[in-house]
Every structure is written in structure tokens, then in C-alpha cells.
Design an enzyme around this catalytic site. Structure first.
Site, mmCIF file in Angstrom:
data_model
loop_
_atom_site.group_PDB
_atom_site.id
_atom_site.type_symbol
_atom_site.label_atom_id
_atom_site.label_comp_id
_atom_site.label_asym_id
_atom_site.label_seq_id
_atom_site.Cartn_x
_atom_site.Cartn_y
_atom_site.Cartn_z
ATOM 1 N N HIS A 1 -12.590 3.167 0.344
ATOM 2 C CA HIS A 1 -12.400 2.068 1.523
ATOM 3 C C HIS A 1 -13.409 0.867 1.020
ATOM 4 O O HIS A 1 -14.051 0.225 1.965
ATOM 5 C CB HIS A 1 -13.314 2.787 2.583
ATOM 6 C CG HIS A 1 -12.576 3.615 3.447
ATOM 7 N ND1 HIS A 1 -12.748 4.818 4.311
ATOM 8 C CD2 HIS A 1 -10.981 3.713 3.605
ATOM 9 C CE1 HIS A 1 -12.163 5.348 4.714
ATOM 10 N NE2 HIS A 1 -10.763 5.017 4.374
ATOM 11 N N ASN B 1 0.920 -1.184 0.142
ATOM 12 C CA ASN B 1 0.106 0.062 -0.149
ATOM 13 C C ASN B 1 0.990 1.240 0.022
ATOM 14 O O ASN B 1 1.276 1.691 0.925
ATOM 15 C CB ASN B 1 -0.893 -0.063 1.382
ATOM 16 C CG ASN B 1 -1.991 0.889 1.428
ATOM 17 O OD1 ASN B 1 -1.720 2.004 0.539
ATOM 18 N ND2 ASN B 1 -2.754 1.115 2.362
ATOM 19 N N ARG C 1 -2.442 -2.199 -3.546
ATOM 20 C CA ARG C 1 -3.865 -1.197 -3.228
ATOM 21 C C ARG C 1 -3.745 -0.036 -4.049
ATOM 22 O O ARG C 1 -2.748 0.656 -3.674
ATOM 23 C CB ARG C 1 -3.910 -1.095 -1.646
ATOM 24 C CG ARG C 1 -5.282 -0.103 -1.640
ATOM 25 C CD ARG C 1 -5.100 0.419 -0.056
ATOM 26 N NE ARG C 1 -6.328 0.825 0.120
ATOM 27 C CZ ARG C 1 -6.517 2.158 0.980
ATOM 28 N NH1 ARG C 1 -5.480 2.696 1.750
ATOM 29 N NH2 ARG C 1 -7.548 2.786 1.315
ATOM 30 N N GLU D 1 -7.867 -5.201 5.509
ATOM 31 C CA GLU D 1 -7.854 -4.716 4.238
ATOM 32 C C GLU D 1 -6.856 -5.810 3.607
ATOM 33 O O GLU D 1 -6.893 -6.058 2.563
ATOM 34 C CB GLU D 1 -7.664 -3.489 3.937
ATOM 35 C CG GLU D 1 -8.954 -2.459 4.363
ATOM 36 C CD GLU D 1 -8.697 -0.922 4.486
ATOM 37 O OE1 GLU D 1 -8.064 -0.791 5.552
ATOM 38 O OE2 GLU D 1 -8.969 -0.435 3.479
ATOM 39 N N ARG E 1 -9.646 15.686 7.620
ATOM 40 C CA ARG E 1 -10.412 15.992 6.197
ATOM 41 C C ARG E 1 -11.787 16.402 6.954
ATOM 42 O O ARG E 1 -12.231 15.887 7.638
ATOM 43 C CB ARG E 1 -10.699 14.812 5.288
ATOM 44 C CG ARG E 1 -9.406 14.367 4.647
ATOM 45 C CD ARG E 1 -9.757 13.195 3.872
ATOM 46 N NE ARG E 1 -8.843 11.987 4.152
ATOM 47 C CZ ARG E 1 -8.890 10.873 3.847
ATOM 48 N NH1 ARG E 1 -9.977 10.226 3.066
ATOM 49 N NH2 ARG E 1 -7.837 10.082 4.065
#
Ligand code: AMP
Length: 405
Positions: free
Chosen positions: A186, A16, A97, A390, A247
Site C-alpha cells: 500500500h 490495476n 500498479r 492511488e 486476511r
């Protein structure tokens, strides 16, 4: 983290790559055994470092990492020092990813030059993420040329969102020309967690209506009907939706115009403000949920407001998705905050007894790495905590693609 060192043949190296980081894990998709994992940080910056865990030993080294290729070379060397030669270990795949698949990619895909150039083309939609993902792909391709590489897209699960949910109410021509729509992110986590929740409840996913709340540094909610998402909180980019660590999530789009026209901020400055200096951090100076909680305990009014805004937004999405779904069977919490912050879970669902949603305080207080039910007996909605994974999901999807190739 706890990792062993067995059964490497057939394992998948999951990568990732972020703009200045490289996270990796060597995991076996069948046995779920994690043989090693680690993180390279501040790549291309001062003070870069690698934390690597293998054979139950964690090492952290401060090392100059001018680029992702150097970082990956050092990772390969660390594996070798721990007794694993990645090139000859019989890896089934390297699983990458990739954040944005745009309109092009919605299935895990074998990496080819063509696929990489398409991912590059989509980079305008994810300027920070996709280029970093590509660099990771090239670095791994050079050092492990004989291991098949697969990309798994964070947007893929939401590819089939109904048009009403994925369409922004702006000029159709402009939207089409610039690929502006809600993509959702996600996805690997929402897909994995919703399937795990169904498994935990002993019911086929096709029968279940769920709301999945992925609450980590980034945060997103999704409404999933019969295994298929019908709405999600993130949009064209991962900036939309819930309040996150740094964010903003949803704001009036006119705020952006105001920031430009009146506050005289450039596009770059607004991007940084909304992505890096907003959310919990913007409201109280801390992006880490635990730090926010600590500040609240010390009586900090800004942290309390940040928490209240976070909960308010979360409840709005839960309410909207309950209506979207019509019938709700399960609410599932996952990721760092969702899995660990019992108080937040209780506040997010407080006062919803009339909707059949009742949390059991004792069950909610239990700390565990396993999926668990935290709702009281008798409610009509099962409230679950399901740890996300994940890396395992990417490893499984990568292995499946290689098996079919
Ligand atoms: P993630 O992005 O999934 O790694 O989640 C990171 C977020 O989870 C950070 O905001 C952490 O503060 C939060 N987190 C991790 N552990 C806990 C905990 N025990 N209680 C509350 N929040 C936590």
C-alpha cells in the site's frame, strides 16, 4: 463515482490487474479529471462482467472474459464506443500498479522486456499478484504499442525502511537466500496520504511525524517520520499486520506448522485459509466492514468479537508506532473503512487523552470526500481523515517518469 469527458490529451490510463480482475481509470495527472473508469471482474471464470463509466454513464455488461487480454480488448472497445480512441487520444502513459518490486524495484520504472522479466522473477514473492500484473502489461502493450508504459510498485515507498524494522529474526543465510524481509505494501497510498496530510496541515512533510492507517479490504499501518516511513505493518507479503477483510494479519508462525502437522492442511490450503477465509470473514462470516457493523447491530456475538479483535490489533500498532516515532503530530485515517467508519475511528483512539489524542464527535461524524480534521481543538495530535487516491498518484508518477525519459 462521477466522471467527466474532457481534456484527455496528456491523460494516463492507470491499470490495476488482479488475478481475476482488471481495474482501470483514465485520469489526467495535472487537472485530476477522471474521464472514465471501470472494473472487469471474474476474468477466467463463469459470470464475468465489466462495469464501465464514461461521459457520466455507467454500463454493466455480462460478458465472457476468458483472459485479461480479452478483457482489455473489450475495455478499449468500450472507450471507443464512448468516443475515446485510446490509441490516438494522446495518452501520456499507461501506468501499471505492480504489487511486489522485491529488492530490485523501488522507483517508478519504464516498462521494457527486461523489466518485465525481472517482475516475473520476483513473482515467487507475490505468486497471485505479479503474474496478473504482467498479463495486464502485455495486453496493454499489444493494444497500445505507441503509448509508453510505466510500472509503479506498491512496495516502493517502504524500500528504505530501517534494517531493524525490515529484518525478520530468522537465520540470516536463509533470509538472504530467499529474499525474506519485510517489504511493506500500500506504499502508493501511504505516500500520497501522508503528503496530502502535510499539505492540509500547511506544514512541510519533513517536519511531520505521522501514523497513517490505510483501512480497506486490505489494511496496513505505517509510521512516517519527516516524510520517510520507519515502520509498516505488512511484511514479506500483504498478509502480515492488521486484521483485514479476509486476511488474518499477525498470527504465531507456529499456527502454520500446527495446521500442516496436526490439521494436515497443505501449503495451498493454509494459504487460502489465511488469505481468503480469515480476518473478519473467518471470525464472523462477513468480510465487508459494513456487513460486520450490521451484524453487530443485530446482536451477533461473533461479529462483535471480530470487531473487537480488529480494534485491539489496530490499537496495538498505533501504540507501537507512537513509541517508534517518539513525537507524534498526526494520525491519518484513509481507505474504505478509515474514510467512512466514524465509530471505528472513535474506538481506535478512545481513552488516549493523556497522549494528546482527542476526537471531536461532531467533526468525526461529518461525511465528506475532502481531507478533514476530526480531532478536538487543544490536543497535541491532529487526527485527520484523508481520502486516498492511488490512481491519481500512479498517474502522476507515471507522467513524471515519461517526462524524464
Ligand atoms: P477499500 O478496500 O478501500 O475499497 O475499502 C473497502 C472496505 O470499506 C469494505 O470493508 C467496506 O465495507 C468499507 N466501507 C465502505 N464504505 C463504508 C461505510 N460507509 N462505512 C463503513 N465501512 C465502509
Amino acid at each position: 463515482m462521477s466522471v467527466g469527458h474532457t481534456g484527455i490529451r496528456g491523460a494516463v490510463l492507470v491499470l490495476n490487474a488482479g488475478s481475476s480482475s482488471l481495474k482501470y481509470q483514465l485520469v489526467h495527472p495535472d487537472t485530476e479529471v477522471v474521464s472514465a473508469e471501470g472494473l472487469c471482474e471474474r476474468i477466467g471464470d463463469l459470470g464475468s462482467s465489466i462495469t464501465h463509466e464514461q461521459n457520466g454513464t455507467e454500463v454493466t455488461e455480462q460478458i465472457e472474459l476468458p483472459d485479461h487480454k480479452t478483457a482489455f480488448e473489450r475495455v478499449v472497445a468500450l472507450f471507443a464506443e464512448g468516443g475515446i480512441d485510446l490509441a490516438t487520444a494522446g495518452l501520456r502513459a499507461v501506468g501499471h500498479r505492480v504489487v511486489h518490486g522485491g529488492r530490485t524495484f523501488f522507483m517508478p520504472t519504464l516498462v521494457t522486456e527486461h523489466v518485465m522479466s525481472e517482475i516475473d522473477r520476483i513473482s515467487t514473492l507475490a505468486p497471485l499478484h505479479n503474474p496478473a500484473n504482467l498479463i495486464g502489461m502485455r495486453a496493454a502493450g499489444e493494444l497500445l504499442p505507441d503509448v509508453p508504459a510505466v510500472v509503479v510498485f506498491d512496495t516502493a515507498f517502504f524500500h528504505g525502511l530501517p534494517d531493524a524494522a525490515s529484518t525478520y529474526a530468522i537465520d540470516r543465510g536463509v533470509a538472504t537466500l530467499h529474499a525474506i524481509r519485510r517489504y511493506g505494501f500500500h506504499g502508493t497510498s501511504h505516500e500520497y496520504v501522508s503528503a496530502k496530510a502535510a499539505e492540509f496541515l500547511g506544514r512541510p512533510p519533513t517536519e511531520l511525524n505521522q501514523i497513517v492507517l490505510h483501512l480497506g479490504n486490505g489494511a496496513s499501518a505505517s509510521a512516517i517520520r519527516g516524510g520517510q516511513p520507519i515502520d509498516t505493518s505488512m511484511g514479506m507479503t500483504p498478509l502480515q499486520g492488521l486484521v483485514m477483510g479476509t486476511r488474518s494479519g499477525d498470527i504465531d508462525p507456529a499456527v502454520v506448522i500446527h495446521l500442516h502437522r496436526v490439521a494436515k492442511l497443505s501449503a495451498e490450503q493454509i494459504d487460502t485459509l489465511l488469505n481468503k477465509q480469515s480476518g473478519l470473514k473467518g471470525l464472523c462470516g462477513e468480510s465487508d466492514f459494513r456487513s460486520v457493523t450490521q451484524l453487530i447491530e443485530q446482536g451477533d456475538a461473533s461479529a462483535k468479537l471480530a470487531y473487537d479483535v480488529y480494534v485491539h490489533r489496530l490499537r496495538q500498532y498505533i501504540g507501537a508506532y507512537m513509541l517508534d516515532l517518539g513525537r507524534l503530530d498526526a494520525i491519518v485515517f484513509t481507505a474504505g473503512v478509515g474514510e467512512n467508519a466514524a465509530g471505528l475511528r472513535a474506538d481506535a483512539l478512545a481513552g488516549l487523552e493523556n497522549f494528546g489524542i482527542v476526537i471531536d464527535p461532531d467533526r468525526n461524524a461529518v461525511r465528506s470526500k475532502d481531507p478533514r480534521r476530526i480531532s478536538a481543538d487543544g490536543g497535541t495530535v491532529d487526527v485527520l481523515v484523508v481520502p486516498t487516491n492511488e490512481e491519481l498518484a500512479i498517474a502522476r508518477q507515471s507522467a513524471a517518469v515519461v517526462a524524464e525519459a
